[in-house]
Design an enzyme around this catalytic site. Structure first.
Site, PDB file in Angstrom:
ATOM      1  CG  ASP A  72      19.144 -23.641  27.164  1.00 22.83           C
ATOM      2  OD1 ASP A  72      18.696 -23.321  26.045  1.00 22.83           O
ATOM      3  OD2 ASP A  72      19.183 -22.853  28.131  1.00 22.83           O
TER       4      ASP A  72
ATOM      5  CE  LYS B  32      19.023 -21.095  31.948  1.00 25.74           C
ATOM      6  NZ  LYS B  32      19.137 -19.928  31.061  1.00 25.74           N
TER       7      LYS B  32
ATOM      8  CE  LYS C   8      26.814 -14.129  23.994  1.00 26.33           C
ATOM      9  NZ  LYS C   8      25.990 -13.132  24.674  1.00 26.33           N
TER      10      LYS C   8
ATOM     11  CD  GLU D 137      22.225 -18.182  31.295  1.00 26.16           C
ATOM     12  OE1 GLU D 137      21.614 -17.266  30.746  1.00 26.16           O
ATOM     13  OE2 GLU D 137      21.913 -19.380  31.163  1.00 26.16           O
TER      14      GLU D 137
ATOM     15  CG  HIS E  76      22.967 -15.672  21.100  1.00 33.78           C
ATOM     16  ND1 HIS E  76      22.412 -16.808  21.622  1.00 33.78           N
ATOM     17  CD2 HIS E  76      23.325 -14.909  22.164  1.00 33.78           C
ATOM     18  CE1 HIS E  76      22.429 -16.718  22.945  1.00 33.78           C
ATOM     19  NE2 HIS E  76      22.984 -15.585  23.307  1.00 33.78           N
TER      20      HIS E  76
ATOM     21  NE  ARG F  80       0.168 -19.656  15.997  1.00 30.86           N
ATOM     22  CZ  ARG F  80       0.779 -20.749  16.464  1.00 30.86           C
ATOM     23  NH1 ARG F  80       0.458 -21.938  16.006  1.00 30.86           N
ATOM     24  NH2 ARG F  80       1.701 -20.656  17.393  1.00 30.86           N
TER      25      ARG F  80
ATOM     26  CE  LYS G 183      20.468 -22.988  22.218  1.00 31.97           C
ATOM     27  NZ  LYS G 183      19.683 -22.293  23.279  1.00 31.97           N
TER      28      LYS G 183
ATOM     29  CG  HIS H 234      25.291 -20.899  23.629  1.00 30.66           C
ATOM     30  ND1 HIS H 234      24.920 -20.620  22.337  1.00 30.66           N
ATOM     31  CD2 HIS H 234      24.202 -20.620  24.392  1.00 30.66           C
ATOM     32  CE1 HIS H 234      23.652 -20.189  22.327  1.00 30.66           C
ATOM     33  NE2 HIS H 234      23.202 -20.192  23.562  1.00 30.66           N
TER      34      HIS H 234
END
Ligand code: BG6
Length: 538
Positions: free
Chosen positions: A283, A388, A230, A264, A226, A82, A196, A288
Protein backbone atom coordinates in the site's frame (compact mmCIF):
# COMPACT_ATOMS: atom_id res chain seq x y z
CA UNK A 1 8.74 34.86 -19.61
CA UNK A 2 11.79 32.85 -18.59
CA UNK A 3 12.39 29.26 -19.42
CA UNK A 4 13.12 27.50 -16.21
CA UNK A 5 13.94 23.90 -15.59
CA UNK A 6 11.75 22.64 -12.83
CA UNK A 7 8.54 20.99 -11.78
CA UNK A 8 5.50 23.13 -11.40
CA UNK A 9 2.31 23.38 -9.42
CA UNK A 10 -1.05 24.74 -10.48
CA UNK A 11 0.18 27.99 -9.09
CA UNK A 12 3.09 27.95 -11.51
CA UNK A 13 2.27 25.45 -14.23
CA UNK A 14 3.41 26.12 -17.75
CA UNK A 15 2.56 24.44 -21.00
CA UNK A 16 4.49 21.31 -21.79
CA UNK A 17 5.79 19.89 -25.02
CA UNK A 18 5.45 16.17 -25.76
CA UNK A 19 8.17 15.26 -23.34
CA UNK A 20 6.99 17.45 -20.55
CA UNK A 21 9.40 20.39 -21.04
CA UNK A 22 7.98 23.17 -18.98
CA UNK A 23 8.02 26.91 -19.23
CA UNK A 24 7.50 28.81 -16.03
CA UNK A 25 6.07 32.24 -15.89
CA UNK A 26 8.39 34.86 -14.37
CA UNK A 27 5.37 36.16 -12.48
CA UNK A 28 2.90 33.33 -12.23
CA UNK A 29 0.17 35.53 -10.88
CA UNK A 30 -0.12 37.71 -13.96
CA UNK A 31 -3.43 36.97 -15.58
CA UNK A 32 -2.08 36.91 -19.13
CA UNK A 33 0.50 34.33 -18.24
CA UNK A 34 -2.00 32.21 -16.41
CA UNK A 35 -3.94 31.90 -19.66
CA UNK A 36 -0.81 30.67 -21.42
CA UNK A 37 -0.46 27.87 -18.91
CA UNK A 38 -3.95 26.60 -19.36
CA UNK A 39 -4.45 23.11 -20.73
CA UNK A 40 -6.21 22.77 -24.05
CA UNK A 41 -10.00 22.34 -23.88
CA UNK A 42 -10.75 18.74 -22.95
CA UNK A 43 -13.24 16.36 -21.38
CA UNK A 44 -12.31 14.38 -18.32
CA UNK A 45 -14.22 11.13 -17.99
CA UNK A 46 -14.24 9.76 -14.47
CA UNK A 47 -14.88 6.05 -14.61
CA UNK A 48 -16.28 4.96 -11.26
CA UNK A 49 -17.52 8.49 -10.68
CA UNK A 50 -19.75 7.76 -7.71
CA UNK A 51 -16.94 6.34 -5.55
CA UNK A 52 -14.93 7.63 -2.68
CA UNK A 53 -12.03 8.99 -4.72
CA UNK A 54 -14.24 11.31 -6.77
CA UNK A 55 -15.93 12.53 -3.64
CA UNK A 56 -12.82 13.16 -1.54
CA UNK A 57 -10.20 14.08 -4.10
CA UNK A 58 -11.22 14.50 -7.74
CA UNK A 59 -14.28 16.75 -7.42
CA UNK A 60 -12.58 19.13 -4.94
CA UNK A 61 -9.41 19.20 -7.08
CA UNK A 62 -11.29 20.09 -10.25
CA UNK A 63 -13.29 22.75 -8.46
CA UNK A 64 -10.13 24.31 -7.02
CA UNK A 65 -8.47 24.30 -10.42
CA UNK A 66 -11.55 26.05 -11.81
CA UNK A 67 -11.52 28.50 -8.92
CA UNK A 68 -7.85 29.28 -9.49
CA UNK A 69 -8.53 29.97 -13.18
CA UNK A 70 -6.44 27.04 -14.41
CA UNK A 71 -9.08 25.34 -16.52
CA UNK A 72 -10.45 26.58 -19.84
CA UNK A 73 -14.14 27.50 -20.05
CA UNK A 74 -14.75 24.53 -22.36
CA UNK A 75 -13.54 22.01 -19.74
CA UNK A 76 -16.13 19.26 -19.27
CA UNK A 77 -16.51 16.38 -16.83
CA UNK A 78 -18.40 13.22 -17.59
CA UNK A 79 -19.06 10.81 -14.75
CA UNK A 80 -19.39 7.18 -15.81
CA UNK A 81 -20.66 4.65 -13.27
CA UNK A 82 -23.22 1.95 -12.62
CA UNK A 83 -25.55 3.94 -10.42
CA UNK A 84 -28.68 5.34 -12.06
CA UNK A 85 -28.28 9.11 -11.78
CA UNK A 86 -29.47 12.04 -13.83
CA UNK A 87 -27.01 14.76 -14.89
CA UNK A 88 -28.62 16.95 -12.28
CA UNK A 89 -28.26 14.39 -9.49
CA UNK A 90 -24.61 13.84 -10.40
CA UNK A 91 -23.98 17.59 -10.30
CA UNK A 92 -25.53 17.72 -6.87
CA UNK A 93 -23.36 14.81 -5.75
CA UNK A 94 -20.22 16.68 -6.88
CA UNK A 95 -21.44 19.90 -5.29
CA UNK A 96 -21.89 18.14 -1.94
CA UNK A 97 -18.48 16.49 -2.23
CA UNK A 98 -16.81 19.84 -2.89
CA UNK A 99 -18.72 21.45 -0.06
CA UNK A 100 -17.48 18.75 2.25
CA UNK A 101 -13.89 18.14 1.16
CA UNK A 102 -12.61 21.17 -0.74
CA UNK A 103 -9.77 23.19 0.80
CA UNK A 104 -11.69 26.28 -0.37
CA UNK A 105 -15.25 26.50 0.88
CA UNK A 106 -18.05 27.30 0.77
CA UNK A 107 -18.50 26.67 -2.94
CA UNK A 108 -18.43 29.97 -4.81
CA UNK A 109 -21.68 30.35 -6.70
CA UNK A 110 -20.35 32.00 -9.85
CA UNK A 111 -17.59 29.41 -10.22
CA UNK A 112 -19.96 26.53 -9.56
CA UNK A 113 -22.41 27.81 -12.15
CA UNK A 114 -19.89 27.79 -14.94
CA UNK A 115 -18.25 24.54 -13.75
CA UNK A 116 -21.56 22.71 -13.42
CA UNK A 117 -22.64 23.65 -16.95
CA UNK A 118 -19.91 21.26 -18.07
CA UNK A 119 -20.83 18.29 -15.87
CA UNK A 120 -22.69 15.29 -17.29
CA UNK A 121 -23.35 11.71 -16.28
CA UNK A 122 -23.37 8.52 -18.31
CA UNK A 123 -24.81 5.44 -16.63
CA UNK A 124 -23.30 2.13 -17.62
CA UNK A 125 -22.18 -1.30 -16.52
CA UNK A 126 -18.46 -1.72 -17.10
CA UNK A 127 -18.90 -4.89 -19.18
CA UNK A 128 -21.70 -3.44 -21.32
CA UNK A 129 -20.29 -2.56 -24.73
CA UNK A 130 -23.39 -0.51 -25.55
CA UNK A 131 -22.71 1.80 -22.62
CA UNK A 132 -19.22 2.55 -23.90
CA UNK A 133 -20.55 3.29 -27.36
CA UNK A 134 -23.08 5.62 -25.78
CA UNK A 135 -20.20 7.31 -23.97
CA UNK A 136 -18.31 7.68 -27.25
CA UNK A 137 -21.33 9.32 -28.87
CA UNK A 138 -21.76 11.61 -25.91
CA UNK A 139 -18.12 12.68 -26.12
CA UNK A 140 -18.48 13.48 -29.82
CA UNK A 141 -21.53 15.57 -29.03
CA UNK A 142 -19.66 17.35 -26.25
CA UNK A 143 -16.80 18.09 -28.64
CA UNK A 144 -19.26 19.77 -31.00
CA UNK A 145 -21.32 21.57 -28.35
CA UNK A 146 -18.62 22.64 -25.96
CA UNK A 147 -15.56 22.86 -28.18
CA UNK A 148 -13.49 20.24 -26.33
CA UNK A 149 -11.59 19.49 -29.53
CA UNK A 150 -11.62 15.70 -29.18
CA UNK A 151 -9.24 15.78 -26.19
CA UNK A 152 -10.12 13.15 -23.58
CA UNK A 153 -8.69 12.24 -20.24
CA UNK A 154 -10.02 9.00 -18.80
CA UNK A 155 -9.60 8.53 -15.06
CA UNK A 156 -9.87 4.95 -13.80
CA UNK A 157 -11.27 5.55 -10.33
CA UNK A 158 -12.19 1.89 -9.89
CA UNK A 159 -10.59 -1.12 -8.17
CA UNK A 160 -7.70 -2.59 -10.17
CA UNK A 161 -9.54 -5.82 -11.00
CA UNK A 162 -11.65 -3.74 -13.37
CA UNK A 163 -8.79 -1.93 -15.12
CA UNK A 164 -8.18 -4.46 -17.88
CA UNK A 165 -11.86 -4.75 -18.81
CA UNK A 166 -12.41 -1.01 -18.85
CA UNK A 167 -9.34 -0.32 -20.92
CA UNK A 168 -10.44 -3.01 -23.39
CA UNK A 169 -13.88 -1.41 -23.64
CA UNK A 170 -12.33 2.02 -24.21
CA UNK A 171 -10.29 0.55 -27.03
CA UNK A 172 -13.27 -1.26 -28.57
CA UNK A 173 -15.36 1.91 -28.48
CA UNK A 174 -12.61 3.75 -30.38
CA UNK A 175 -11.87 5.98 -27.41
CA UNK A 176 -8.19 5.21 -26.98
CA UNK A 177 -6.92 6.58 -30.27
CA UNK A 178 -4.81 9.70 -29.91
CA UNK A 179 -4.16 12.23 -32.63
CA UNK A 180 -6.67 10.72 -35.03
CA UNK A 181 -9.63 12.40 -36.69
CA UNK A 182 -12.65 12.73 -34.44
CA UNK A 183 -16.18 12.74 -35.89
CA UNK A 184 -16.47 16.31 -34.64
CA UNK A 185 -13.54 17.47 -36.74
CA UNK A 186 -10.20 17.92 -34.92
CA UNK A 187 -7.61 15.33 -33.92
CA UNK A 188 -7.70 15.19 -30.19
CA UNK A 189 -5.52 13.38 -27.71
CA UNK A 190 -6.60 10.54 -25.46
CA UNK A 191 -4.90 9.79 -22.14
CA UNK A 192 -5.67 7.45 -19.29
CA UNK A 193 -4.93 7.99 -15.61
CA UNK A 194 -4.52 4.78 -13.65
CA UNK A 195 -4.80 4.71 -9.86
CA UNK A 196 -2.62 2.50 -7.69
CA UNK A 197 -2.23 -0.31 -6.76
CA UNK A 198 -0.37 -1.17 -9.96
CA UNK A 199 -0.63 -4.89 -9.53
CA UNK A 200 -0.22 -7.12 -6.52
CA UNK A 201 3.24 -8.43 -7.30
CA UNK A 202 5.65 -8.39 -10.22
CA UNK A 203 3.71 -10.90 -12.31
CA UNK A 204 0.34 -9.17 -11.91
CA UNK A 205 1.90 -5.74 -12.50
CA UNK A 206 3.42 -6.99 -15.76
CA UNK A 207 0.11 -8.51 -16.76
CA UNK A 208 -1.72 -5.25 -16.04
CA UNK A 209 0.83 -3.25 -18.04
CA UNK A 210 0.46 -5.69 -20.94
CA UNK A 211 -3.31 -5.36 -20.89
CA UNK A 212 -3.27 -1.58 -20.78
CA UNK A 213 -0.56 -1.42 -23.42
CA UNK A 214 -2.67 -3.47 -25.81
CA UNK A 215 -4.88 -0.41 -26.03
CA UNK A 216 -2.85 2.64 -24.97
CA UNK A 217 0.78 3.57 -25.70
CA UNK A 218 3.03 4.16 -22.71
CA UNK A 219 2.99 7.92 -23.47
CA UNK A 220 -0.79 7.94 -23.05
CA UNK A 221 -0.67 6.22 -19.64
CA UNK A 222 -0.46 8.34 -16.48
CA UNK A 223 0.06 6.14 -13.39
CA UNK A 224 -0.79 8.37 -10.49
CA UNK A 225 1.10 8.29 -7.21
CA UNK A 226 -0.31 11.23 -5.32
CA UNK A 227 2.84 11.60 -3.19
CA UNK A 228 4.63 12.95 -6.24
CA UNK A 229 2.11 15.77 -6.42
CA UNK A 230 2.84 16.89 -2.88
CA UNK A 231 4.50 20.26 -2.77
CA UNK A 232 7.47 19.27 -0.58
CA UNK A 233 8.24 16.25 -2.70
CA UNK A 234 8.53 18.49 -5.74
CA UNK A 235 10.54 20.94 -3.70
CA UNK A 236 13.05 18.21 -2.96
CA UNK A 237 14.29 18.47 -6.53
CA UNK A 238 14.49 22.26 -6.28
CA UNK A 239 16.27 22.00 -2.95
CA UNK A 240 18.88 19.64 -4.34
CA UNK A 241 19.39 20.89 -7.85
CA UNK A 242 18.41 24.54 -7.60
CA UNK A 243 20.88 25.36 -4.83
CA UNK A 244 24.64 25.11 -4.93
CA UNK A 245 24.79 24.40 -1.23
CA UNK A 246 23.49 20.89 -0.73
CA UNK A 247 24.37 18.80 -3.77
CA UNK A 248 28.12 18.61 -2.98
CA UNK A 249 27.37 16.91 0.35
CA UNK A 250 24.57 14.68 -0.97
CA UNK A 251 26.57 11.47 -0.97
CA UNK A 252 28.25 8.71 1.00
CA UNK A 253 31.15 10.90 2.03
CA UNK A 254 29.00 13.20 4.15
CA UNK A 255 25.78 11.30 4.76
CA UNK A 256 25.70 8.60 7.41
CA UNK A 257 22.18 7.29 6.82
CA UNK A 258 18.72 8.28 5.65
CA UNK A 259 15.35 7.60 7.27
CA UNK A 260 12.11 7.76 5.34
CA UNK A 261 9.00 7.76 7.51
CA UNK A 262 5.40 7.60 6.35
CA UNK A 263 3.52 7.43 9.64
CA UNK A 264 -0.25 7.57 9.88
CA UNK A 265 -2.52 7.84 12.90
CA UNK A 266 -5.51 6.54 10.95
CA UNK A 267 -6.27 2.85 10.88
CA UNK A 268 -7.60 1.19 7.78
CA UNK A 269 -10.65 3.46 7.54
CA UNK A 270 -13.24 0.84 6.73
CA UNK A 271 -11.17 -0.69 3.93
CA UNK A 272 -10.79 -4.05 5.67
CA UNK A 273 -11.29 -6.21 2.61
CA UNK A 274 -8.81 -4.26 0.49
CA UNK A 275 -6.26 -3.83 3.23
CA UNK A 276 -6.27 -7.43 4.40
CA UNK A 277 -5.20 -8.46 0.91
CA UNK A 278 -2.72 -5.64 0.59
CA UNK A 279 -0.79 -4.61 3.70
CA UNK A 280 1.61 -1.77 4.32
CA UNK A 281 4.39 -2.97 2.02
CA UNK A 282 2.16 -2.96 -1.05
CA UNK A 283 0.00 0.00 0.00
CA UNK A 284 2.75 2.48 0.86
CA UNK A 285 6.28 1.15 0.30
CA UNK A 286 5.75 -0.12 -3.28
CA UNK A 287 4.77 3.34 -4.42
CA UNK A 288 4.96 6.34 -2.08
CA UNK A 289 8.01 5.38 -0.01
CA UNK A 290 10.09 4.07 -2.93
CA UNK A 291 9.22 7.16 -4.97
CA UNK A 292 10.43 9.37 -2.11
CA UNK A 293 13.61 7.32 -1.98
CA UNK A 294 14.12 7.59 -5.74
CA UNK A 295 13.69 11.36 -5.85
CA UNK A 296 15.88 11.81 -2.82
CA UNK A 297 18.69 9.66 -4.18
CA UNK A 298 18.59 10.21 -7.95
CA UNK A 299 21.38 11.76 -9.98
CA UNK A 300 20.70 15.19 -11.51
CA UNK A 301 18.72 14.62 -14.71
CA UNK A 302 20.16 16.00 -17.94
CA UNK A 303 17.04 18.13 -18.30
CA UNK A 304 13.94 18.57 -16.21
CA UNK A 305 11.66 16.64 -18.43
CA UNK A 306 9.58 13.54 -17.90
CA UNK A 307 11.80 11.00 -19.62
CA UNK A 308 15.04 12.21 -17.99
CA UNK A 309 13.53 12.40 -14.54
CA UNK A 310 12.06 8.95 -14.80
CA UNK A 311 15.30 7.52 -16.22
CA UNK A 312 17.13 8.79 -13.14
CA UNK A 313 14.51 7.49 -10.71
CA UNK A 314 14.54 4.03 -12.22
CA UNK A 315 18.35 3.97 -12.00
CA UNK A 316 18.09 4.43 -8.23
CA UNK A 317 15.60 1.58 -7.97
CA UNK A 318 17.83 -0.63 -10.10
CA UNK A 319 20.59 0.02 -7.56
CA UNK A 320 18.46 -1.32 -4.71
CA UNK A 321 19.47 -4.91 -4.32
CA UNK A 322 16.60 -7.39 -3.82
CA UNK A 323 17.05 -9.31 -0.55
CA UNK A 324 17.69 -12.98 0.06
CA UNK A 325 15.35 -14.69 2.60
CA UNK A 326 17.94 -14.41 5.38
CA UNK A 327 18.45 -10.72 4.57
CA UNK A 328 14.68 -10.29 4.81
CA UNK A 329 14.73 -11.80 8.30
CA UNK A 330 17.60 -9.53 9.28
CA UNK A 331 16.68 -6.24 7.60
CA UNK A 332 12.87 -6.08 7.74
CA UNK A 333 10.30 -5.89 10.51
CA UNK A 334 6.60 -6.36 9.96
CA UNK A 335 4.05 -5.42 12.57
CA UNK A 336 0.33 -5.36 13.21
CA UNK A 337 -1.50 -3.12 15.67
CA UNK A 338 -3.43 -4.35 18.64
CA UNK A 339 -5.83 -2.15 20.55
CA UNK A 340 -4.62 1.09 22.09
CA UNK A 341 -5.17 4.82 22.17
CA UNK A 342 -4.52 7.13 19.24
CA UNK A 343 -4.81 10.87 19.81
CA UNK A 344 -6.98 10.32 22.87
CA UNK A 345 -9.33 7.85 21.19
CA UNK A 346 -9.66 4.15 21.82
CA UNK A 347 -8.70 2.11 18.74
CA UNK A 348 -9.55 -1.58 18.43
CA UNK A 349 -7.11 -4.21 17.19
CA UNK A 350 -6.58 -4.65 13.45
CA UNK A 351 -7.89 -8.20 13.68
CA UNK A 352 -11.18 -6.87 15.06
CA UNK A 353 -11.77 -4.58 12.06
CA UNK A 354 -14.72 -5.51 9.84
CA UNK A 355 -13.75 -7.73 6.88
CA UNK A 356 -10.36 -8.57 8.38
CA UNK A 357 -9.63 -12.23 9.14
CA UNK A 358 -9.55 -12.78 12.93
CA UNK A 359 -6.18 -14.55 12.57
CA UNK A 360 -4.86 -12.21 9.87
CA UNK A 361 -1.08 -12.07 9.47
CA UNK A 362 -1.29 -8.93 7.34
CA UNK A 363 1.23 -6.22 8.22
CA UNK A 364 -0.04 -2.76 9.13
CA UNK A 365 3.53 -1.64 9.86
CA UNK A 366 6.80 -2.25 8.12
CA UNK A 367 10.36 -1.12 8.74
CA UNK A 368 13.25 -2.04 6.49
CA UNK A 369 16.81 -1.27 5.69
CA UNK A 370 17.67 -0.94 2.02
CA UNK A 371 21.01 -0.49 0.36
CA UNK A 372 21.51 1.37 -2.91
CA UNK A 373 24.42 -0.01 -4.82
CA UNK A 374 25.65 3.05 -6.60
CA UNK A 375 28.76 5.19 -6.68
CA UNK A 376 26.98 7.88 -4.67
CA UNK A 377 25.27 5.72 -2.05
CA UNK A 378 27.36 2.59 -1.47
CA UNK A 379 27.47 1.90 2.28
CA UNK A 380 24.72 4.36 3.24
CA UNK A 381 21.74 2.57 4.82
CA UNK A 382 18.27 3.78 3.89
CA UNK A 383 15.76 2.98 6.63
CA UNK A 384 12.11 3.04 5.60
CA UNK A 385 9.14 2.72 7.92
CA UNK A 386 5.43 3.12 7.53
CA UNK A 387 2.46 2.17 9.64
CA UNK A 388 -1.17 2.67 10.50
CA UNK A 389 -2.46 3.68 13.95
CA UNK A 390 0.88 5.16 15.00
CA UNK A 391 1.57 7.87 17.55
CA UNK A 392 1.62 10.76 15.07
CA UNK A 393 0.93 11.56 11.44
CA UNK A 394 4.23 12.47 9.87
CA UNK A 395 5.87 11.92 6.52
CA UNK A 396 9.48 12.97 6.37
CA UNK A 397 12.89 12.19 4.99
CA UNK A 398 15.59 12.67 7.60
CA UNK A 399 19.22 12.76 6.59
CA UNK A 400 21.78 12.07 9.28
CA UNK A 401 25.21 13.49 8.51
CA UNK A 402 28.52 12.00 9.56
CA UNK A 403 30.24 13.41 12.60
CA UNK A 404 33.05 15.95 12.27
CA UNK A 405 36.41 14.19 11.85
CA UNK A 406 37.64 15.15 15.31
CA UNK A 407 35.58 15.39 18.49
CA UNK A 408 37.44 18.57 19.50
CA UNK A 409 34.89 19.77 22.01
CA UNK A 410 34.48 16.43 23.68
CA UNK A 411 38.20 16.43 24.31
CA UNK A 412 37.71 19.80 25.99
CA UNK A 413 35.06 18.27 28.24
CA UNK A 414 31.83 18.87 26.34
CA UNK A 415 29.13 16.17 26.14
CA UNK A 416 29.10 14.09 22.93
CA UNK A 417 27.31 16.00 20.18
CA UNK A 418 24.10 14.89 18.48
CA UNK A 419 24.48 14.17 14.78
CA UNK A 420 23.53 16.91 12.29
CA UNK A 421 20.13 16.21 10.80
CA UNK A 422 18.37 17.60 7.76
CA UNK A 423 14.69 16.70 7.90
CA UNK A 424 12.45 17.27 4.93
CA UNK A 425 8.90 17.33 6.27
CA UNK A 426 6.47 16.27 3.60
CA UNK A 427 3.44 16.53 5.87
CA UNK A 428 1.98 17.91 8.00
CA UNK A 429 3.60 21.28 8.57
CA UNK A 430 5.60 21.09 5.33
CA UNK A 431 9.10 22.42 5.53
CA UNK A 432 12.79 21.71 5.98
CA UNK A 433 14.62 21.57 9.26
CA UNK A 434 18.36 21.64 9.81
CA UNK A 435 19.60 20.55 13.21
CA UNK A 436 23.11 21.33 14.32
CA UNK A 437 25.10 21.87 17.52
CA UNK A 438 25.43 25.33 19.07
CA UNK A 439 27.20 26.59 22.15
CA UNK A 440 24.92 27.20 25.09
CA UNK A 441 25.48 30.81 26.19
CA UNK A 442 27.61 31.10 29.31
CA UNK A 443 31.13 30.60 30.50
CA UNK A 444 31.25 26.76 30.22
CA UNK A 445 31.51 24.69 27.05
CA UNK A 446 28.16 23.12 26.64
CA UNK A 447 26.83 22.22 23.23
CA UNK A 448 23.21 21.64 22.39
CA UNK A 449 21.28 20.74 19.25
CA UNK A 450 19.31 23.67 17.76
CA UNK A 451 17.00 23.93 14.76
CA UNK A 452 16.97 26.11 11.68
CA UNK A 453 13.47 25.69 10.44
CA UNK A 454 11.90 26.64 7.11
CA UNK A 455 8.12 26.33 7.07
CA UNK A 456 6.09 26.62 3.93
CA UNK A 457 3.17 28.01 5.89
CA UNK A 458 5.05 31.01 7.19
CA UNK A 459 7.38 31.68 4.24
CA UNK A 460 4.72 31.71 1.54
CA UNK A 461 1.40 33.43 1.86
CA UNK A 462 -0.30 31.04 -0.56
CA UNK A 463 -2.00 27.80 0.27
CA UNK A 464 -0.41 24.69 -1.21
CA UNK A 465 -2.58 22.98 -3.81
CA UNK A 466 -3.72 19.46 -3.08
CA UNK A 467 -1.59 16.86 -4.84
CA UNK A 468 -4.52 15.87 -7.07
CA UNK A 469 -4.84 19.43 -8.36
CA UNK A 470 -1.22 19.43 -9.47
CA UNK A 471 -1.43 15.99 -11.02
CA UNK A 472 -4.74 16.43 -12.84
CA UNK A 473 -3.51 19.66 -14.38
CA UNK A 474 -0.25 17.98 -15.40
CA UNK A 475 -2.11 15.14 -17.09
CA UNK A 476 -4.25 17.63 -19.01
CA UNK A 477 -1.17 19.57 -20.06
CA UNK A 478 0.59 16.35 -21.05
CA UNK A 479 3.42 16.48 -18.53
CA UNK A 480 4.15 13.00 -17.20
CA UNK A 481 7.10 13.98 -14.97
CA UNK A 482 5.21 13.28 -11.77
CA UNK A 483 3.66 10.03 -12.94
CA UNK A 484 5.22 6.61 -12.64
CA UNK A 485 6.55 4.80 -15.70
CA UNK A 486 6.09 1.05 -16.29
CA UNK A 487 9.76 0.24 -15.61
CA UNK A 488 9.64 2.01 -12.23
CA UNK A 489 6.61 -0.01 -11.22
CA UNK A 490 8.27 -3.25 -12.28
CA UNK A 491 11.50 -2.51 -10.51
CA UNK A 492 9.66 -1.65 -7.29
CA UNK A 493 8.03 -5.06 -7.40
CA UNK A 494 11.36 -6.75 -8.10
CA UNK A 495 12.60 -5.22 -4.85
CA UNK A 496 9.51 -6.14 -2.85
CA UNK A 497 8.54 -9.57 -4.19
CA UNK A 498 11.39 -11.35 -2.32
CA UNK A 499 10.30 -9.68 0.92
CA UNK A 500 6.68 -10.71 0.45
CA UNK A 501 7.75 -14.25 -0.45
CA UNK A 502 10.05 -14.59 2.55
CA UNK A 503 7.34 -13.28 4.87
CA UNK A 504 4.71 -15.64 3.56
CA UNK A 505 7.02 -18.66 3.66
CA UNK A 506 7.94 -17.90 7.27
CA UNK A 507 11.63 -17.43 6.39
CA UNK A 508 11.38 -13.66 6.68
CA UNK A 509 10.89 -13.41 10.43
CA UNK A 510 7.78 -13.26 12.62
CA UNK A 511 4.91 -10.78 12.69
CA UNK A 512 5.36 -8.40 15.63
CA UNK A 513 2.48 -6.70 17.42
CA UNK A 514 2.41 -3.09 18.53
CA UNK A 515 -0.11 -1.09 20.49
CA UNK A 516 -2.16 1.43 18.50
CA UNK A 517 -0.81 4.89 19.28
CA UNK A 518 2.82 3.79 19.70
CA UNK A 519 5.71 4.15 17.25
CA UNK A 520 5.53 0.52 16.15
CA UNK A 521 7.00 -2.73 17.48
CA UNK A 522 10.21 -2.70 19.56
CA UNK A 523 11.75 -4.95 16.90
CA UNK A 524 11.84 -1.89 14.60
CA UNK A 525 13.91 0.00 17.17
CA UNK A 526 16.21 -2.98 17.49
CA UNK A 527 16.74 -3.00 13.72
CA UNK A 528 18.44 0.39 14.03
CA UNK A 529 20.04 -0.25 17.40
CA UNK A 530 21.94 -3.17 15.88
CA UNK A 531 23.46 -0.62 13.48
CA UNK A 532 24.24 1.80 16.32
CA UNK A 533 21.44 4.20 15.32
CA UNK A 534 17.92 5.11 16.39
CA UNK A 535 14.75 6.33 14.72
CA UNK A 536 14.14 10.03 14.74
CA UNK A 537 10.92 11.15 16.44
CA UNK A 538 9.32 13.41 13.84
C1 BG6 B 1 -2.93 5.86 -0.02
C2 BG6 B 1 -3.05 4.60 0.79
O1 BG6 B 1 -2.24 5.62 -1.20
O2 BG6 B 1 -2.24 6.85 0.73
C3 BG6 B 1 -3.73 4.86 2.13
O3 BG6 B 1 -3.79 3.63 0.06
C4 BG6 B 1 -3.02 5.99 2.84
O4 BG6 B 1 -3.74 3.69 2.92
C5 BG6 B 1 -2.87 7.21 1.94
O5 BG6 B 1 -3.78 6.33 3.99
C6 BG6 B 1 -2.02 8.26 2.60
O6 BG6 B 1 -2.06 9.43 1.85
P1 BG6 B 1 -1.81 10.84 2.53
O7 BG6 B 1 -1.79 11.80 1.39
O8 BG6 B 1 -2.94 11.07 3.49
O9 BG6 B 1 -0.50 10.72 3.24
Amino acid sequence: MTTVTGRTTPAQAGSADDDGHRTLAANPLREGLRLERMPEPCTMVIIGATGDLTERKLAPALYNLMLGGFLPAEFTVVGFARRDLSDEAFREHLHNSIDHYSRNKPVKRSIWESFSRGIEYQRGEFHDTEAWHALAKRLDRIDRDRGTAGNRLFYLAVPPVLHAEIVRQLGAAGLAASGEHRPSGGRGWSRVIVEKPFGFDLASARQLTREIREVFDEQQIYRIDHYLGKETVQNLAVFRFGNGLFEPIWNRRYIDSVQITVAETVGIEGRGEFYDQTGALRDIVQNHALQLLAIFAMEPPVEFKASDLRDEKVKVLRGVKPMTPSEVAEATVRGQYVSGWVEGERVGAYRDEPEVAPDSERETYVALRLAIQSWRWAGVPFYLRTGKALAARATEIAVQFKAAPLALFERAGAQPMEPNILAIRVQPDEGILLRFGAKVPGPGLQIRGVNMDFRYGSSFAVDSPDAYETLLLDAMIGDASLFTRDDEVERAWQILDPILNAWSSGAGGPLHFYGAGTWGPPAADELLERDGRSWRRP
